[in-house]
Write a protein that holds these residues in place. Structure first.
Motif, PDB file in Angstrom:
ATOM      1  N   VAL A  84       0.853  -1.193   0.000  1.00 58.71           N
ATOM      2  CA  VAL A  84       0.000   0.000   0.000  1.00 58.71           C
ATOM      3  C   VAL A  84       0.890   1.244   0.000  1.00 58.71           C
ATOM      4  O   VAL A  84       1.844   1.351   0.790  1.00 58.71           O
ATOM      5  CB  VAL A  84      -0.932   0.018   1.227  1.00 58.71           C
ATOM      6  N   PHE A  86       1.342   4.349   1.191  1.00 60.62           N
ATOM      7  CA  PHE A  86       0.936   5.339   2.194  1.00 60.62           C
ATOM      8  C   PHE A  86       1.581   6.694   1.949  1.00 60.62           C
ATOM      9  O   PHE A  86       1.054   7.722   2.389  1.00 60.62           O
ATOM     10  CB  PHE A  86       1.294   4.849   3.596  1.00 60.62           C
ATOM     11  N   LEU A 114       2.709   5.964   9.709  1.00 58.28           N
ATOM     12  CA  LEU A 114       2.662   5.027   8.592  1.00 58.28           C
ATOM     13  C   LEU A 114       3.993   4.906   7.863  1.00 58.28           C
ATOM     14  O   LEU A 114       4.150   4.045   7.000  1.00 58.28           O
ATOM     15  CB  LEU A 114       1.573   5.456   7.593  1.00 58.28           C
ATOM     16  N   LEU A 129      -7.815   2.017  -0.434  1.00 60.98           N
ATOM     17  CA  LEU A 129      -7.341   2.632   0.814  1.00 60.98           C
ATOM     18  C   LEU A 129      -6.806   4.030   0.562  1.00 60.98           C
ATOM     19  O   LEU A 129      -7.143   4.992   1.273  1.00 60.98           O
ATOM     20  CB  LEU A 129      -6.263   1.757   1.459  1.00 60.98           C
ATOM     21  N   TYR A 133      -8.757   7.450   2.084  1.00 60.70           N
ATOM     22  CA  TYR A 133      -8.170   8.287   3.128  1.00 60.70           C
ATOM     23  C   TYR A 133      -7.633   9.608   2.598  1.00 60.70           C
ATOM     24  O   TYR A 133      -7.458  10.559   3.373  1.00 60.70           O
ATOM     25  CB  TYR A 133      -7.087   7.498   3.870  1.00 60.70           C
ATOM     26  N   ARG A 195      -1.826   2.411  12.267  1.00 63.00           N
ATOM     27  CA  ARG A 195      -1.496   1.166  11.549  1.00 63.00           C
ATOM     28  C   ARG A 195      -2.620   0.134  11.700  1.00 63.00           C
ATOM     29  O   ARG A 195      -2.940  -0.592  10.749  1.00 63.00           O
ATOM     30  CB  ARG A 195      -0.163   0.611  12.056  1.00 63.00           C
ATOM     31  N   GLU A 197      -5.749   0.991  12.056  1.00 63.69           N
ATOM     32  CA  GLU A 197      -6.796   1.534  11.191  1.00 63.69           C
ATOM     33  C   GLU A 197      -6.640   1.036   9.759  1.00 63.69           C
ATOM     34  O   GLU A 197      -7.593   0.536   9.145  1.00 63.69           O
ATOM     35  CB  GLU A 197      -6.735   3.068  11.224  1.00 63.69           C
ATOM     36  N   MET A 198      -5.438   1.144   9.220  1.00 62.68           N
ATOM     37  CA  MET A 198      -5.210   0.754   7.827  1.00 62.68           C
ATOM     38  C   MET A 198      -5.303  -0.769   7.655  1.00 62.68           C
ATOM     39  O   MET A 198      -5.860  -1.256   6.659  1.00 62.68           O
ATOM     40  CB  MET A 198      -3.841   1.256   7.369  1.00 62.68           C
ATOM     41  N   SER A 201      -9.005  -1.885   7.781  1.00 63.15           N
ATOM     42  CA  SER A 201      -9.685  -1.523   6.542  1.00 63.15           C
ATOM     43  C   SER A 201      -9.293  -2.469   5.415  1.00 63.15           C
ATOM     44  O   SER A 201     -10.133  -2.930   4.636  1.00 63.15           O
ATOM     45  CB  SER A 201      -9.358  -0.074   6.143  1.00 63.15           C
TER      46      SER A 201
END
Length: 621
Positions: A84, A86, A114, A129, A133, A195, A197-198, A201
């Motif tokens: 991902v 970030f 992140l 994601l 966000y 972290r 949270e991600m 999700s």
């Protein structure tokens, strides 16, 4: 009368053939005599011989014998998770924060946590994601210094994934503790929470995709699998999860919402909870009456164990008298036949693989495996299957018509051979054709009929088939130089309606690119067999008139009257009816889940694909 005349006149059969056919060729005379005396029914129906074309004066070069290959199984390659990005979220939000000039929110304060976080997710999930966000820079699962109620609810769903036949490890998330010596600074707490949270999700979106689409893309398994892509946008799912007060209910609603899926889930739960004492019988056991086998006592033990009161009343004394015997005595033949009949097997009294499988069943783990595969396969289908529908299960050799989830009609079916497998797809029934023509599929024309036509060009004429060229003009098959054609034969071949027609009295059409449909057949004897994989892919029905009446919403008598007219005709269904041409070795029918052999080898193929998915989803990815 002809044979009597030959005997009285002293003529030999062969001489008579020469006299009737006007040829001295022995082989030709014998063949012509056979046609005269026993010529096939379709040939007798022919009114006039189509005009013969004159052969070319210069023979065309012979083309090598072609072969149209059947679809194949593929080396499944699952989607590899990606990292991902970030940094894209941080860059976008940092720019927005500078422009706004306001004090950073708790989410923006935690964003730095992140950095260096290596979270892997499917490509669409990773993109969702970032998109979400960037547009909504706030927590979904975090409140204050801890997790909110929504997070707790979703975690319970993820931790209960096995109840739906999924792997809990695929959705594992590291949950920060409310109080920890490791997280005793604000920065460490913020980092752990963002972290989490991600990760939550990402795993919630993976769960949503698996529940709705399945873990495996069926169309990448083989050429026999053909499913439309089901719509599910990861970004839209995350938007719903962010807004709804009931995220757990929403995630669970993405599973198939039909009675088949529910029945398989109940079966999975019951199997896992059971402490049954299994009687394991060697699947290769084969016993005929009068012979002996060391596994035979187990067969008798199973029959006795599963017998109901009526069965015991009729056969109990014989079972007791022969308990423990390895010899299959004649007195036991009615017992075995009765047990076979109870399991819808051909009651021949011979104990083989099918009888052993039906009586002894499969091991508990084998049944669990088949239920897990059936749950996965149902995820490839629409969530709601329709109030009226037809279910064809190639693995159980059955076709069933249902209304409001109730079986109104079920019958034996003959499906494709392992070399000509019935495909796995769904479509809609549109019409029924009475007294149909059979258009010979290109694969059959090339693979099976062309070699014979090269040896015997007039075969199709004698058998009553119609041959047309690319302009639709009738030609004689004897006039065609079949040696000059390969796979792209510029002729079409069809068999007219009649008693010898391969489709029998009718066919039920759900037009599809596989040219698969349900139909009648003159080969009725195949329905008495336990294993019924004999066709070229289409589905032959034991009671086609009843199925036609069901889908047309009329009576069997009316279907009979239409057939009795003797002409080719079509009647559209009042409404299109979903038809599911499936392959389920664990299948809910008549109130219970039944288990079937993997005739096509698709279970093994799917198991290997799922194992690859599991391997690529290593913990943390």
């Amino acid at each position: 009368m002809t044979m009597t005349f030959a005997k009285r006149s002293g003529l030999s059969v062969l001489a008579l053939a020469v006299a009737l056919t006007g040829t001295a060729s022995t082989a030709s005379a014998e063949r012509n005599l056979f046609d005269i005396l026993f010529g096939n029914r379709a040939n007798r129906q022919r009114v006039a011989e189509p005009p013969r074309q004159q052969p070319a004066t210069t023979p065309a070069p012979r083309v090598a014998a072609p072969k149209i290959s059947a679809p194949s199984f593929h080396d499944y390659r699952p989607e590899a998770p990606v990292k991902v990005d970030f940094a894209a979220i941080a860059a976008a939000l940092d720019e927005e924060d500078r422009e706004g000039g306001a004090a950073p929110s708790p989410f923006l304060e935690a964003l730095a946590g992140l950095a260096g976080f290596d979270l892997r997710a499917e490509k669409e999930v990773a993109a969702a994601l970032v998109t979400h966000y960037e547009r909504n820079p706030g927590f979904i699962w975090v409140e204050g210094a801890g997790l909110n109620d929504k997070a707790d609810a979703v975690l319970r769903v993820l931790n209960d994934a096995s109840a739906f036949g999924l792997l809990e490890g695929d959705y594992a998330v590291n949950v920060p503790l409310a109080a920890s010596a490791v997280l005793d600074t604000p920065e460490e707490r913020r980092q752990a929470l963002i972290r989490f949270e991600m990760a939550l999700s990402a795993r919630a979106l993976r769960y949503a995709r698996d529940a709705h689409l399945g873990r495996v893309d069926p169309n990448k398994l083989s050429g026999y699998h053909d499913f439309p892509k089901k719509p599910l946008e990861a970004a839209a799912v995350l938007e719903v999860l962010a807004r709804t007060k009931k995220p757990a209910a929403y995630l669970q609603s993405l599973h198939p919402q039909n009675t088949l899926y529910a029945a398989l889930r109940r079966e999975l739960k019951a199997l896992r909870a059971s402490a049954e004492k299994e009687i394991v019988v060697d699947t290769e056991t084969f016993v005929r009456p009068g012979s002996s086998h060391p596994e035979f006592p187990k067969i008798l033990q199973i029959i006795e164990r599963d017998a109901d009161a009526a069965f015991r009343a009729e056969h109990g004394e014989v079972l007791v008298a022969h308990a423990g015997s390895e010899t299959y005595a004649q007195e036991l033949v009615p017992v075995v036949k009765a047990a076979q009949d109870l399991h819808d097997l051909n009651p021949d009294g011979i104990i083989g693989r099918r009888t052993v499988g039906a009586l002894a069943g499969e091991s508990k783990q084998a049944r669990i495996d088949k239920v897990l595969l059936a749950l996965e396969r149902l995820r490839w289908h629409p969530s709601h299957l329709g109030n009226r529908r037809v279910m064809i299960n190639a693995a159980s050799f059955t076709a069933t018509y249902l209304e409001d989830d109730r079986e109104k009609l079920s019958m034996r079916a003959v499906v494709g051979k392992p070399s000509n497998q019935t495909s796995f797809f769904h479509d809609e029934i549109e019409y029924v054709e009475f007294n149909p023509y059979w258009g010979v599929p290109r694969s059959i024309l090339v693979n099976e009929q062309l070699p014979r036509l090269r040896r015997d060009p007039g075969y199709l004429d004698r058998a009553g088939y119609e041959v047309t060229d690319s302009r639709g003009r009738r030609v004689s098959s004897a006039s065609v130089d079949w040696n000059r054609y390969g796979a792209n034969i510029p002729f079409s071949v069809r068999q007219p309606p009649g008693p010898a027609n391969a489709l029998g009295e009718l066919k039920i059409m759900f037009p599809n690119k596989h040219s698969i449909y349900m139909h009648d057949t003159p080969a009725k004897e195949l329905f008495s067999r336990d294993t019924r994989a004999y066709s070229h892919g289409c589905v032959r029905l034991q009671d086609p008139r009843a199925m036609a009446a069901a889908v047309l919403g009329t009576s069997v008598d009316e279907i009979g009257r239409e057939i009795g007219k003797g002409r080719n005709a079509r009647r559209d269904a009042p409404q299109k009816i979903p038809v599911y041409v499936g392959y389920f070795t664990a299948w809910p029918e008549a109130g219970e889940v039944t288990y079937h052999a993997d005739t096509y080898g698709r279970d093994d193929n799917l198991k290997k694909a799922l194992a690859k998915v599991e391997e690529i989803r290593v913990p943390g990815s």
